[in-house]
Design an enzyme around this catalytic site. Sequence first.
Site, PDB file in Angstrom:
ATOM      1  N   ASP A   1       0.817  -1.213   0.000  1.00  0.00           N
ATOM      2  CA  ASP A   1       0.000   0.000   0.000  1.00  0.00           C
ATOM      3  C   ASP A   1       0.851   1.264   0.000  1.00  0.00           C
ATOM      4  OD1 ASP A   1      -2.290  -1.471  -0.082  1.00  0.00           O
ATOM      5  OD2 ASP A   1      -2.809  -1.218   2.030  1.00  0.00           O
TER       6      ASP A   1
ATOM      7  N   GLU B   1      -5.699   9.479   4.449  1.00  0.00           N
ATOM      8  CA  GLU B   1      -6.018  10.316   5.595  1.00  0.00           C
ATOM      9  C   GLU B   1      -5.028  11.461   5.753  1.00  0.00           C
ATOM     10  OE1 GLU B   1      -2.782   8.226   6.463  1.00  0.00           O
ATOM     11  OE2 GLU B   1      -4.590   6.978   6.568  1.00  0.00           O
TER      12      GLU B   1
ATOM     13  N   ARG C   1       4.381  14.177  25.295  1.00  0.00           N
ATOM     14  CA  ARG C   1       3.446  15.276  25.490  1.00  0.00           C
ATOM     15  C   ARG C   1       2.053  14.920  24.969  1.00  0.00           C
ATOM     16  NH1 ARG C   1       7.541  20.011  23.360  1.00  0.00           N
ATOM     17  NH2 ARG C   1       8.784  20.189  25.264  1.00  0.00           N
TER      18      ARG C   1
END
Length: 297
Positions: free
Chosen positions: A73, A148, A158
């Site tokens: 992919d 995406e 963080r």
Amino acid sequence: MTAREVLLVVHTGRQDTRRAAEKLAGWFADAGIRLRVLEREAPDLDASCYQRVVPVGAKAAEGTELVFVLGGDGTLLRAAELARPAGVPVLAVNMGRVGFLAEADSDVLEEAVSQVIAQRYEVVDRMTVDVTASLGDRRLAKTWALNEASVEKSSRERILDVRIEVDNRPVSSFGCDGVLCATPTGSTAYAFSAGGPVVWPDVQALLVVPSNAHAMFARPLVVSPDSRIAVEVDPSGHPAVLCCDGRRTFVLPPGARVEVAGGEIPARLVKLRQGPFTDRLVEKFELPVQGWRSPRV
């Protein structure tokens, strides 16, 4: 009559893929179809695999019938960057593991080539997203994605504080590892791993999938394909990273805003098989289709 030509994009890091490229080149040559390859891949391929070498860029696939991919992919997404500006379709033969986007697996390579030679294939358009990142009046990035666009924290230790908007209306704010804005095609990729739903590729929709959100309401959202999604990074928080299809990455300073909308230009994929998406889903994920009470064989 103009000679037919195909751009070959290969994952050259695998020996079996390079050998497959040699076989494929022979079949296309016998059919009178010319192959062009990318200049950065040509040194790793046998000279018999191609008739033309082209630089990587928006014109690499111009004038070709399609882009033929040997790889997984990731290689397909790389090829889509070249095919989309030229408006030509991509056909991928999976040479890796899952290869969800690939139309065929390596064991049917010759059959896939035969169908291309005979022009027995369909072309389907897949929805993309257009992505813009800005800080105030300054544009930071303008790009696109087939799978995406993700806004993620730039440092592992963080938390990324964000606010989500849909159609210029705030929906929620929370701390998280990131937020994914995915297409139906991308629903089986990163978004799936983050807990998003599987959306059939012919459904027109956009997905918003928070990743490891610290919030009571941080469920995946499925919104209209005409909606505009925005992810704002907390101005008093930490920097973030925008990543599209795992390939195009941009640093987002605190206060940056990422807007995602349905893409103006689709990605075009070759379809060889007539079976429904359901069959591919079951096959690729090896889903148990028998009832749990069914007798074991």
